[in-house]
Structures are given as structure tokens and as C-alpha cells.
Write a protein that holds these residues in place. Sequence first.
Motif, mmCIF file in Angstrom:
data_model
loop_
_atom_site.group_PDB
_atom_site.id
_atom_site.type_symbol
_atom_site.label_atom_id
_atom_site.label_comp_id
_atom_site.label_asym_id
_atom_site.label_seq_id
_atom_site.Cartn_x
_atom_site.Cartn_y
_atom_site.Cartn_z
ATOM 1 N N CYS A 61 -108.090 -12.586 91.373
ATOM 2 C CA CYS A 61 -108.767 -12.728 92.657
ATOM 3 C C CYS A 61 -108.169 -11.726 93.636
ATOM 4 O O CYS A 61 -106.953 -11.581 93.728
ATOM 5 C CB CYS A 61 -108.596 -14.155 93.177
ATOM 6 S SG CYS A 61 -109.100 -14.364 94.893
ATOM 7 N N CYS A 64 -106.184 -14.201 96.514
ATOM 8 C CA CYS A 64 -105.017 -15.035 96.194
ATOM 9 C C CYS A 64 -104.345 -14.604 94.893
ATOM 10 O O CYS A 64 -103.240 -15.035 94.601
ATOM 11 C CB CYS A 64 -105.412 -16.509 96.121
ATOM 12 S SG CYS A 64 -106.386 -16.944 94.659
ATOM 13 N N CYS A 80 -111.961 -15.547 93.908
ATOM 14 C CA CYS A 80 -112.221 -16.708 93.062
ATOM 15 C C CYS A 80 -113.076 -17.712 93.834
ATOM 16 O O CYS A 80 -113.321 -17.565 95.028
ATOM 17 C CB CYS A 80 -110.904 -17.343 92.627
ATOM 18 S SG CYS A 80 -109.977 -18.131 93.958
ATOM 19 N N CYS A 83 -111.575 -19.029 97.078
ATOM 20 C CA CYS A 83 -111.488 -18.109 98.200
ATOM 21 C C CYS A 83 -112.868 -17.662 98.688
ATOM 22 O O CYS A 83 -112.986 -17.159 99.797
ATOM 23 C CB CYS A 83 -110.683 -16.870 97.804
ATOM 24 S SG CYS A 83 -108.959 -17.255 97.436
HETATM 25 ZN ZN LIG Z 1 -108.670 -16.637 95.220
#
Ligand SMILES: [Zn+2]
Length: 86
Positions: A61, A64, A80, A83
Motif C-alpha cells: 500500500c 501504510c 489498500c 486506506c
Molecule cells: Zn494502506
Amino acid sequence: MSEDRSLDDFAPDGAVDDSDETTDADAPDADAPDADAPDADAPDAAPATATSTWHADGAACDRCGERVERRWRDGEAFVCADCAAW
Ligand SMILES: [Zn+2]
């Protein structure tokens, strides 16, 4: 003799009727998957409108860093599900 022949003639008819009922019962279920198929192919057929990407081996991601198989487009980044801005 005549009684045996009557039974033989009746039995096949009963078997055919049962088969027809089973086929009719299965028909609606057979149509359902066909109706879903176009939707499943839609994302691949229209990449211009795709908002998510699939990575069989996983991809990090951009926000994150969690490794996920599917990321969603968020501006210039791919993030992801946690997020992604829904
Ligand atoms: Zn993420």
C-alpha cells in the motif's frame, strides 16, 4: 403376459416425467451464473474506468505499506482497502 407388458410400458413414462421435472428445476439456477458473468468481466474489459488493481503476488500500500493483493486508486497512489477513501 399382457400384464407384464403394461407395467413395462408404464415404467419408462414415469422415469421420463421425473427427469423432466429435475431438468426444469435446475434451469433457473443455470441461468443465474450467466447473468453474473458480464459483471465479473466488466473491470477487465474497461480499464479506463477501473478504480482498483489486482496483484496476484501482492503489492505494498502506498500509504501504510501493508502488503495486499488488491489496491484502490487514490489520486496518484494505490492504497489498500483500509486506506482507500470510500
Ligand atoms: Zn494502506
